[in-house]
Design a protein around this motif. Structure first.
Motif, PDB file in Angstrom:
ATOM      1  N   ARG A   1      13.084   3.201  50.432  1.00 47.46           N
ATOM      2  CA  ARG A   1      13.873   1.971  50.539  1.00 47.46           C
ATOM      3  C   ARG A   1      13.312   1.136  51.690  1.00 47.46           C
ATOM      4  O   ARG A   1      13.199   1.626  52.824  1.00 47.46           O
ATOM      5  CB  ARG A   1      15.341   2.287  50.780  1.00 47.46           C
ATOM      6  CG  ARG A   1      16.207   1.045  50.899  1.00 47.46           C
ATOM      7  CD  ARG A   1      17.665   1.371  51.174  1.00 47.46           C
ATOM      8  NE  ARG A   1      18.333   1.908  49.989  1.00 47.46           N
ATOM      9  CZ  ARG A   1      18.783   3.141  49.892  1.00 47.46           C
ATOM     10  NH1 ARG A   1      18.608   3.996  50.894  1.00 47.46           N
ATOM     11  NH2 ARG A   1      19.389   3.546  48.798  1.00 47.46           N
TER      12      ARG A   1
ATOM     13  N   VAL B   1      13.620  -0.733  46.287  1.00 50.19           N
ATOM     14  CA  VAL B   1      14.061   0.653  46.201  1.00 50.19           C
ATOM     15  C   VAL B   1      13.286   1.346  45.088  1.00 50.19           C
ATOM     16  O   VAL B   1      13.200   0.827  43.967  1.00 50.19           O
ATOM     17  CB  VAL B   1      15.578   0.761  45.929  1.00 50.19           C
ATOM     18  CG1 VAL B   1      15.988   2.219  45.803  1.00 50.19           C
ATOM     19  CG2 VAL B   1      16.371   0.073  47.032  1.00 50.19           C
TER      20      VAL B   1
ATOM     21  N   ASP C   1      13.540   5.124  43.499  1.00 49.75           N
ATOM     22  CA  ASP C   1      14.403   6.306  43.571  1.00 49.75           C
ATOM     23  C   ASP C   1      14.147   7.203  42.369  1.00 49.75           C
ATOM     24  O   ASP C   1      14.466   6.848  41.236  1.00 49.75           O
ATOM     25  CB  ASP C   1      15.874   5.882  43.610  1.00 49.75           C
ATOM     26  CG  ASP C   1      16.806   7.017  44.006  1.00 49.75           C
ATOM     27  OD1 ASP C   1      16.336   8.166  44.089  1.00 49.75           O
ATOM     28  OD2 ASP C   1      17.998   6.746  44.240  1.00 49.75           O
TER      29      ASP C   1
ATOM     30  N   HIS D   1      13.579  -2.761  53.590  1.00 54.42           N
ATOM     31  CA  HIS D   1      14.409  -3.960  53.700  1.00 54.42           C
ATOM     32  C   HIS D   1      13.854  -4.854  54.798  1.00 54.42           C
ATOM     33  O   HIS D   1      13.547  -4.379  55.898  1.00 54.42           O
ATOM     34  CB  HIS D   1      15.856  -3.578  54.010  1.00 54.42           C
ATOM     35  CG  HIS D   1      16.792  -4.745  54.059  1.00 54.42           C
ATOM     36  ND1 HIS D   1      17.070  -5.429  55.231  1.00 54.42           N
ATOM     37  CD2 HIS D   1      17.516  -5.361  53.084  1.00 54.42           C
ATOM     38  CE1 HIS D   1      17.914  -6.404  54.976  1.00 54.42           C
ATOM     39  NE2 HIS D   1      18.210  -6.391  53.685  1.00 54.42           N
TER      40      HIS D   1
END
Length: 469
Positions: A280, A263, A265, A282
């Motif tokens: 993000r 992540v 941010d 994953h």
């Protein structure tokens, strides 16, 4: 073990960001303030001693990491700033209810004329604490009961039990959290849990029992996590009218997977940010560590926000994902992607897009979704701030697609499938920010590009959640 003493006679210079000073939390009764900040900055001082008073079960070595930068201050202004930073670090550990700071001149044998001593007065949390609250998920509300044992081993460890009863899911579990001393962003979390959920859009009921271990750590400006999870899953039909495709998926399965998340941010807020971006990514790999589910799952989220004139914000989001079965296995309905609803492609019912059988939505192996929003303050409001600042109006345009893939055809055909039959919608609405944890939307939606089998919500649609397209 009620006091921690530390001594340094050779502090090193340190330049850091100006985090501000809280006068209510820092007292300096033994230091006469100068009329100008420039004079204080040029007055050399030495922090000779740091005390931590009020300790009970907390280990002394844990606090050494959090207060050591106070010794590096070279003038009174720096002492106050670094003391405030150390106070924030102590509060962040989650083991103290209150922390105050007192700065005084050094006294006793060995005291220097320009020496200072800093005292942190702390109040530890109780050995057992309880909580009761409600939470908001993506179009779901839950009542949460929790018990926590903070600082259970004396080094900011936390043992907790949580029970959650929601409109779609009920869960309970036990967790153990262990941070690395001196680096709170680096931690290990162990979980044992049971989750029972109902998914009416698929006429499906799922019960999961599992354990997980997660390592979280920062790398440059990113937050990284590595996780192992073993879950025993039981799928069953929610209603007697469930389709044959859903009945075929029913039964027991074991998923053993490794996953990685990254992540980045830089947003000013996770709810209605005024500027900044989010990335993000994953990945999840199942099957190589056991179990009967074998797949590689990738998904990502990108968000960019740009402030405009008169408090307006232009926001753009892009989501995407791909699920690849490994070997001769087939993907499970519990692992596929779902799309549609007030938190993703508005104007469509919750997760009611894409492949379906007799009205039950089966999810897809690939998807993409994009959103463009223009947020503005409420019109005809002269004053900024206060209650009315929690509201925004917005114009939106959403689009996306969800489908299954034929993996023998190659990447070009995959992209073609995702580009065909695109669903999209547009509209306007009112947004309410609930602190920095969730938001509510009341929108008027006009769905377009509707395909056979899609379930739409033409007109007014209400949404609540923490993650919106």
């Amino acid at each position: 073990m009620g006091t921690v003493h530390a001594r340094s006679l050779d502090p090193l210079p340190m330049q850091g960001p100006d985090l501000g000073v809280q006068p209510d939390d820092i007292e300096a009764p033994g230091v006469e303030p100068e009329p100008k900040q420039e004079v204080l900055q040029n007055k050399d001082v030495v922090v000779q001693t740091v005390h931590v008073d009020g300790l009970g079960r907390t280990k002394e070595d844990l606090l050494t990491y959090e207060i050591r930068d106070v010794f590096k201050a070279r003038n009174l202004i720096e002492v106050m700033k670094k003391s405030h930073e150390a106070r924030q670090k102590l509060l962040r550990l989650g083991i103290f209810r209150k922390v105050t700071v007192v700065i005084d001149t050094s006294r006793g044998e060995g005291a220097l004329p320009n020496g200072l001593e800093v005292t942190f007065q702390v109040t530890e949390l109780r050995r057992l604490t309880g909580s009761y609250n409600t939470t908001v998920g993506n179009n779901e509300g839950s009542m949460v009961l929790g018990l926590k044992m903070p600082n259970v081993l004396g080094r900011a460890e936390r043992l907790g039990f949580q029970f959650s009863y929601g409109t779609k899911e009920t869960s309970y579990g036990v967790s153990f959290f262990k941070p690395q001393p001196g680096n709170f962003e680096r931690s290990v979390t162990l979980n044992a849990f049971k989750v029972m959920g109902q998914f009416p859009w698929s006429s499906l009921r799922e019960s999961d029992r599992g354990v997980s271990a997660e390592l979280t750590f920062p790398v440059w400006r990113t937050s990284q996590s590595l996780k192992y999870e073993a879950v025993w899953r039981e799928l069953s039909c929610l209603a007697g009218t469930a389709s044959f495709a859903v009945r075929e998926e029913s039964g027991h399965s074991l998923k053993s997977s490794l996953s990685h998340a990254m992540v980045v941010d830089s947003r000013t807020s996770s709810i209605l940010p005024r500027s900044g971006g989010l990335l993000r990514i994953h990945q999840e790999l199942a099957g190589y560590t056991g179990g009967d589910a074998s797949f590689l799952k990738e998904n990502f989220e990108i968000q960019l926000n740009k402030g405009l004139l008169w408090g307006s914000v232009l926001s753009a989001s892009l989501w995407g994902g791909l699920l690849l079965p490994i070997g001769d296995s087939h993907t499970s309905i519990a692992d596929r992607f779902y799309l549609g609803g007030p938190t993703s492609v508005r104007g469509f019912s919750m997760y009611s897009m894409g492949p379906q059988s007799e009205g039950d939505y089966l999810g897809g192996e690939a998807y993409w979704a994009g959103g463009l929003h223009l947020f503005t303050p409420l019109p005809f409001t002269r004053r900024r701030g206060g209650f009315m600042d929690l509201f925004r109006t917005h114009l939106f345009l959403n689009a996306g697609n969800l489908c299954n893939l034929n993996y023998g055809e190659g990447p070009a055909s995959h992209l073609q499938r995702l580009a065909e039959c695109v669903r999209w919608s547009y509209g306007l609405g009112l947004v309410l920010r609930l602190g920095n944890i969730a938001r509510l939307e009341l929108n008027y939606c006009i769905p377009m590009g509707v395909q056979s089998g899609d379930r739409i919500c033409d007109g007014v649609q209400f949404g609540a959640g923490i993650r919106f397209l």
